[in-house]
Design a protein around this motif. Sequence first.
Motif, PDB file in Angstrom:
ATOM      1  N   LYS A 115      30.301  49.376  51.388  1.00  0.00           N
ATOM      2  CA  LYS A 115      29.573  49.617  52.636  1.00  0.00           C
ATOM      3  C   LYS A 115      28.089  49.272  52.490  1.00  0.00           C
ATOM      4  O   LYS A 115      27.401  49.056  53.487  1.00  0.00           O
ATOM      5  N   ALA A 116      27.588  49.223  51.254  1.00  0.00           N
ATOM      6  CA  ALA A 116      26.179  48.903  51.038  1.00  0.00           C
ATOM      7  C   ALA A 116      25.923  47.400  50.987  1.00  0.00           C
ATOM      8  O   ALA A 116      24.766  46.975  50.868  1.00  0.00           O
ATOM      9  N   ILE A 117      26.974  46.581  51.078  1.00  0.00           N
ATOM     10  CA  ILE A 117      26.781  45.125  51.094  1.00  0.00           C
ATOM     11  C   ILE A 117      27.570  44.488  52.227  1.00  0.00           C
ATOM     12  O   ILE A 117      28.035  43.350  52.126  1.00  0.00           O
ATOM     13  N   ASP A 118      27.702  45.223  53.345  1.00  0.00           N
ATOM     14  CA  ASP A 118      28.474  44.713  54.481  1.00  0.00           C
ATOM     15  C   ASP A 118      27.609  44.033  55.533  1.00  0.00           C
ATOM     16  O   ASP A 118      28.106  43.584  56.563  1.00  0.00           O
ATOM     17  N   ASN A 131      25.454  45.463  57.438  1.00  0.00           N
ATOM     18  CA  ASN A 131      25.133  46.409  58.507  1.00  0.00           C
ATOM     19  C   ASN A 131      23.961  47.277  58.077  1.00  0.00           C
ATOM     20  O   ASN A 131      24.059  48.032  57.105  1.00  0.00           O
ATOM     21  N   LEU A 132      22.850  47.194  58.785  1.00  0.00           N
ATOM     22  CA  LEU A 132      21.632  47.914  58.415  1.00  0.00           C
ATOM     23  C   LEU A 132      21.530  49.283  59.081  1.00  0.00           C
ATOM     24  O   LEU A 132      20.481  49.936  58.980  1.00  0.00           O
ATOM     25  N   SER A 153      28.508  53.367  57.773  1.00  0.00           N
ATOM     26  CA  SER A 153      27.985  52.096  57.275  1.00  0.00           C
ATOM     27  C   SER A 153      27.246  52.237  55.950  1.00  0.00           C
ATOM     28  O   SER A 153      26.590  51.299  55.512  1.00  0.00           O
ATOM     29  N   CYS A 154      27.341  53.405  55.320  1.00  0.00           N
ATOM     30  CA  CYS A 154      26.597  53.670  54.087  1.00  0.00           C
ATOM     31  C   CYS A 154      27.552  53.976  52.936  1.00  0.00           C
ATOM     32  O   CYS A 154      28.609  54.584  53.121  1.00  0.00           O
ATOM     33  N   THR A 178      17.963  49.830  52.067  1.00  0.00           N
ATOM     34  CA  THR A 178      17.862  50.650  53.273  1.00  0.00           C
ATOM     35  C   THR A 178      18.420  52.036  52.967  1.00  0.00           C
ATOM     36  O   THR A 178      19.594  52.176  52.596  1.00  0.00           O
ATOM     37  N   CYS A 235      22.468  52.752  52.367  1.00  0.00           N
ATOM     38  CA  CYS A 235      22.995  52.217  53.625  1.00  0.00           C
ATOM     39  C   CYS A 235      23.043  50.691  53.634  1.00  0.00           C
ATOM     40  O   CYS A 235      23.822  50.111  54.386  1.00  0.00           O
ATOM     41  N   GLU A 236      22.214  50.049  52.832  1.00  0.00           N
ATOM     42  CA  GLU A 236      22.345  48.613  52.598  1.00  0.00           C
ATOM     43  C   GLU A 236      21.515  48.237  51.378  1.00  0.00           C
ATOM     44  O   GLU A 236      20.425  48.768  51.172  1.00  0.00           O
ATOM     45  N   GLN A 268      20.235  44.625  49.791  1.00  0.00           N
ATOM     46  CA  GLN A 268      20.135  43.175  49.918  1.00  0.00           C
ATOM     47  C   GLN A 268      19.498  42.608  48.646  1.00  0.00           C
ATOM     48  O   GLN A 268      18.468  43.104  48.188  1.00  0.00           O
TER      49      GLN A 268
END
Length: 335
Positions: free
Chosen positions: A53-56, A58-59, A67-68, A95, A164-165, A167
Amino acid sequence: MVGQYVNIIIFGQHQFLQLCEVQVFGVPYDGNVALKGQAAQSSTYNADSAANKAIDGNLDSNFLSGSCACTNNDVSPWWRVDLLQPYKISKVIITNRGDCCWDRLAGASILIGNSTENNGNNNPSCAVISSIQNSSALTFQCNDMVGQYVNIVIFGQHQFLQLCEVQVFGVPAGENVALKGQAVQSSTYNTVSTANKAIDGNLDSNFASGTCACTIDDVSPWWRVDLLQPHKISKVVITNRGDCCWDRLAGANILIGNSLENNGNNNPSCAVISSIQNSSALTFQCNDMVGQYVNIVIFGQHQFLQLCEVQVFGVPYGKLCSSLGNNGPIAAGSG
């Protein structure tokens, strides 16, 4: 030069534009390479907070939106993304959770490297997150650190690790280009020890398994891989025989260049193998030496040359130049 589009145009003329092939040599420019990676973590809080979920892409920083990524309340919780090949990493952007508990991420370390020892948590540090606000995306400059794995870990604490993301921006540090090459050697010990066995992707170091290249007892035995075009070579990784006779490789030279004079054995040296253990994979930094051919040779000795795998990491170097004539179509109505 950096770009997504390559145009070829003849300005201001009436002309046929003829192109039999256009080859563009380059590497992707500093994109978020985590999107194509594979994520893992020390534990998973629930079904909606898996590591991926941390590389999908979605911020959204609201944990309830699913999403986290989140671990349980672990001791030294960690999260890792495998980028599938080494990258030169310029920056990492994280994030944080925004709806609650954003201070849990304070003190986390960002690690980058090529080792999975201790789940990757022994790799070098890019940064430590000293403080972070709710839902903020913080950027950490990593100055082209090289690694296949990016870990985020909170050492020595009982804590939930919430992301949560994540990058990761970088460019390939080079893939194992030997896999697409063509190998030859000064002689062949038997039918299962041909030169190509050292570039088959199999890291098994047991000679009896038939996965190693081996010459006969030659004077100055050599092995060579043709990468099919020049490459900038960052490193060469050699896996030695592990079941017997590993000392035979001591003193071997690793050569890189574009010449086939003396079977490629006159090319410049990257390194000399001063010592090597049984089945160990030793890495030799070649500092972007340029060449189409990588040779391994034991000069001046009667010896068997045994190589269970040779990995060559690099990127294509140079461009293709061609010239087009000025003739138009050779058949009426063609273009």
